[in-house]
Design a protein around this motif. Structure first.
Motif, PDB file in Angstrom:
ATOM      1  N   ALA A  60       0.904  -1.409   0.165  1.00 55.56           N
ATOM      2  CA  ALA A  60      -0.065  -0.656  -0.106  1.00 55.56           C
ATOM      3  C   ALA A  60       0.844   1.321   0.189  1.00 55.56           C
ATOM      4  N   MET A  61       1.894   1.490   0.747  1.00 55.43           N
ATOM      5  CA  MET A  61       2.682   2.197   0.798  1.00 55.43           C
ATOM      6  C   MET A  61       3.481   2.913  -0.294  1.00 55.43           C
ATOM      7  N   ILE A  62       3.603   1.675  -1.180  1.00 54.71           N
ATOM      8  CA  ILE A  62       4.674   1.573  -2.321  1.00 54.71           C
ATOM      9  C   ILE A  62       3.617   2.208  -3.553  1.00 54.71           C
ATOM     10  N   ALA A  63       2.451   2.280  -3.625  1.00 56.51           N
ATOM     11  CA  ALA A  63       1.372   2.538  -3.974  1.00 56.51           C
ATOM     12  C   ALA A  63       1.149   4.155  -3.870  1.00 56.51           C
ATOM     13  N   ILE A  64       1.159   4.296  -2.429  1.00 59.87           N
ATOM     14  CA  ILE A  64       1.033   5.913  -1.852  1.00 59.87           C
ATOM     15  C   ILE A  64       2.376   6.412  -3.352  1.00 59.87           C
ATOM     16  N   ARG A  65       3.368   5.893  -1.944  1.00 59.25           N
ATOM     17  CA  ARG A  65       4.582   6.816  -2.531  1.00 59.25           C
ATOM     18  C   ARG A  65       5.651   6.336  -3.322  1.00 59.25           C
ATOM     19  N   GLY A  66       5.767   5.445  -3.293  1.00 55.43           N
ATOM     20  CA  GLY A  66       7.011   4.437  -4.410  1.00 55.43           C
ATOM     21  C   GLY A  66       7.569   3.424  -4.432  1.00 55.43           C
ATOM     22  N   HIS A  67       8.426   2.989  -4.392  1.00 57.53           N
ATOM     23  CA  HIS A  67       8.808   1.927  -3.910  1.00 57.53           C
ATOM     24  C   HIS A  67       9.941   2.047  -2.236  1.00 57.53           C
ATOM     25  N   LEU A  68      10.204   0.768  -1.334  1.00 57.77           N
ATOM     26  CA  LEU A  68      10.702   0.808  -0.444  1.00 57.77           C
ATOM     27  C   LEU A  68      10.672  -0.365   0.355  1.00 57.77           C
ATOM     28  N   ARG A 132       4.568 -11.275  -7.404  1.00 55.32           N
ATOM     29  CA  ARG A 132       4.460 -10.603  -6.481  1.00 55.32           C
ATOM     30  C   ARG A 132       5.092  -9.502  -6.463  1.00 55.32           C
ATOM     31  N   SER A 133       5.561  -8.799  -7.291  1.00 54.44           N
ATOM     32  CA  SER A 133       6.135  -7.061  -7.460  1.00 54.44           C
ATOM     33  C   SER A 133       5.588  -6.449  -8.179  1.00 54.44           C
ATOM     34  N   MET A 134       4.346  -6.723  -8.782  1.00 53.47           N
ATOM     35  CA  MET A 134       3.370  -7.149  -9.687  1.00 53.47           C
ATOM     36  C   MET A 134       1.743  -6.019  -8.991  1.00 53.47           C
ATOM     37  N   ARG A 135       1.698  -6.594  -7.535  1.00 52.71           N
ATOM     38  CA  ARG A 135       0.896  -6.335  -6.862  1.00 52.71           C
ATOM     39  C   ARG A 135       0.769  -5.000  -6.212  1.00 52.71           C
ATOM     40  N   PRO A 136       1.645  -4.062  -6.202  1.00 56.02           N
ATOM     41  CA  PRO A 136       0.817  -3.232  -5.645  1.00 56.02           C
ATOM     42  C   PRO A 136       0.786  -2.038  -7.019  1.00 56.02           C
ATOM     43  N   LEU A 137       0.767  -2.173  -8.163  1.00 59.78           N
ATOM     44  CA  LEU A 137       0.733  -2.199  -9.255  1.00 59.78           C
ATOM     45  C   LEU A 137      -0.985  -2.071  -9.246  1.00 59.78           C
ATOM     46  N   MET A 138      -1.343  -3.743  -9.482  1.00 61.35           N
ATOM     47  CA  MET A 138      -2.361  -4.108  -9.266  1.00 61.35           C
ATOM     48  C   MET A 138      -4.292  -2.826  -8.188  1.00 61.35           C
ATOM     49  N   SER A 174      15.653  -4.958 -10.642  1.00 58.97           N
ATOM     50  CA  SER A 174      15.283  -4.527 -11.584  1.00 58.97           C
ATOM     51  C   SER A 174      14.017  -4.013 -12.407  1.00 58.97           C
ATOM     52  N   VAL A 175      12.820  -4.911 -11.861  1.00 62.42           N
ATOM     53  CA  VAL A 175      11.319  -5.072 -12.490  1.00 62.42           C
ATOM     54  C   VAL A 175      10.406  -4.266 -10.986  1.00 62.42           C
ATOM     55  N   GLU A 176      11.069  -4.857  -9.770  1.00 56.65           N
ATOM     56  CA  GLU A 176      10.531  -4.044  -8.639  1.00 56.65           C
ATOM     57  C   GLU A 176       9.792  -2.475  -8.091  1.00 56.65           C
ATOM     58  N   GLU A 177      11.432  -1.775  -9.053  1.00 59.42           N
ATOM     59  CA  GLU A 177      11.121  -0.386  -8.758  1.00 59.42           C
ATOM     60  C   GLU A 177      10.746  -0.510  -9.837  1.00 59.42           C
ATOM     61  N   PRO A 178      10.565  -0.285 -11.375  1.00 54.72           N
ATOM     62  CA  PRO A 178       9.889   0.466 -12.006  1.00 54.72           C
ATOM     63  C   PRO A 178       8.519  -0.348 -12.027  1.00 54.72           C
ATOM     64  N   LEU A 179       8.263  -0.718 -11.648  1.00 53.18           N
ATOM     65  CA  LEU A 179       6.245  -1.287 -11.383  1.00 53.18           C
ATOM     66  C   LEU A 179       6.137  -0.654 -10.068  1.00 53.18           C
ATOM     67  N   LYS A 184       3.067   4.591  -8.218  1.00 52.75           N
ATOM     68  CA  LYS A 184       2.796   5.633  -7.509  1.00 52.75           C
ATOM     69  C   LYS A 184       1.728   6.134  -8.635  1.00 52.75           C
ATOM     70  N   LEU A 185       2.237   6.407  -9.906  1.00 47.51           N
ATOM     71  CA  LEU A 185       2.421   7.315 -11.128  1.00 47.51           C
ATOM     72  C   LEU A 185       0.228   6.545 -11.237  1.00 47.51           C
ATOM     73  N   CYS A 186      -0.134   5.903 -10.810  1.00 50.24           N
ATOM     74  CA  CYS A 186      -1.408   5.340 -10.825  1.00 50.24           C
ATOM     75  C   CYS A 186      -2.521   6.551  -9.911  1.00 50.24           C
ATOM     76  N   VAL A 187      -1.438   6.626  -8.477  1.00 52.80           N
ATOM     77  CA  VAL A 187      -2.474   6.864  -7.443  1.00 52.80           C
ATOM     78  C   VAL A 187      -2.166   8.868  -7.993  1.00 52.80           C
ATOM     79  N   CYS A 188      -1.055   9.156  -8.250  1.00 54.00           N
ATOM     80  CA  CYS A 188      -0.986  10.225  -8.463  1.00 54.00           C
ATOM     81  C   CYS A 188      -1.540  11.305  -9.085  1.00 54.00           C
TER      82      CYS A 188
END
Length: 211
Positions: A60-68, A132-138, A174-179, A184-188
């Motif tokens: 959830a925080m990844i979706a809100i503020r980006g990778h962490l 799993r790395s796609m879940r924040p984007l989903m 290399s995949v997790e950070e771009p996703l 984050k872009l979707c939410v913004c």
């Protein structure tokens, strides 16, 4: 002391720290904060996944503020939710996001009742791919996009997922950070769209789902 041991005498995890911090910040609205946290946990526990609250909070925080990283969740929440009103609003968002999080695991979830069948098929396929790395984007798409946008997004995610599996690139790095950045872009983008709609006198955006 709580930031070292929880009430069961066990070493705390990020979820324990976030819970305690949110309750402290809620001040005289503690009961309301506790109710929102309990409802969030009740939704997540239905997934029967180990450490699901920690996993959800990170995604959830990844979706809100980006990778962490998982170890940075508590710190990110401290920056996001300071003070009573901010903390309550944050817990409201978590409760809503938890509902959307449940929906991305279940194509028969009531969230998809009015949606085209293509969304249900997309959810089912993405769960089979289990990236799993796609879940924040989903999660970002499920919580922010309207039905037409979500259907197109999930179709695109399937294409990405298949390519990632073929390339054996579904793990972290290399995949997790771009996703995460895309989530984050979707939410913004959703909040910017709502702001533009309000400036034009249209009130809330009827197309987006909102958090």
């Amino acid at each position: 002391m709580f930031e070292t041991l929880n009430d069961r005498g066990l070493r705390t995890n990020q979820a324990d720290l976030v819970e305690n911090y949110s309750f402290q910040q809620s001040d005289n609205r503690l009961t309301e904060a506790q109710q929102k946290w309990t409802r969030m946990r009740s939704l997540l526990e239905a997934l029967e996944e180990e450490d699901i609250t920690v996993t959800f909070l990170r995604q959830a925080m990844i979706a809100i503020r980006g990778h962490l990283r998982e170890s940075d969740v508590y710190e990110a929440v401290q920056k996001k939710a300071k003070g009573q009103q901010s903390s309550i609003q944050f817990l409201m968002s978590l409760e809503t996001l938890a509902s959307s999080y449940m929906a991305i695991f279940n194509p028969e979830n009531e969230k998809w009742n009015s949606c085209p069948d293509s969304i249900r098929r997309g959810i089912q396929t993405l769960n089979l791919l289990n990236i799993r790395s796609m879940r924040p984007l989903m999660l970002a798409v499920a919580s922010q996009f309207n039905e037409k946008e979500a259907a197109e997004a999930f179709r695109m995610f399937i294409s990405w997922g298949v390519r990632l599996i073929i390339a054996s690139s579904t793990s972290r790095g290399s995949v997790e950070e771009p996703l995460a950045g895309a989530a984050k872009l979707c939410v913004c983008w959703h909040y910017q769209r709502c702001a533009i709609t309000e400036e034009k006198g249209g009130g809330h955006n009827p197309g987006g789902r909102g958090v």
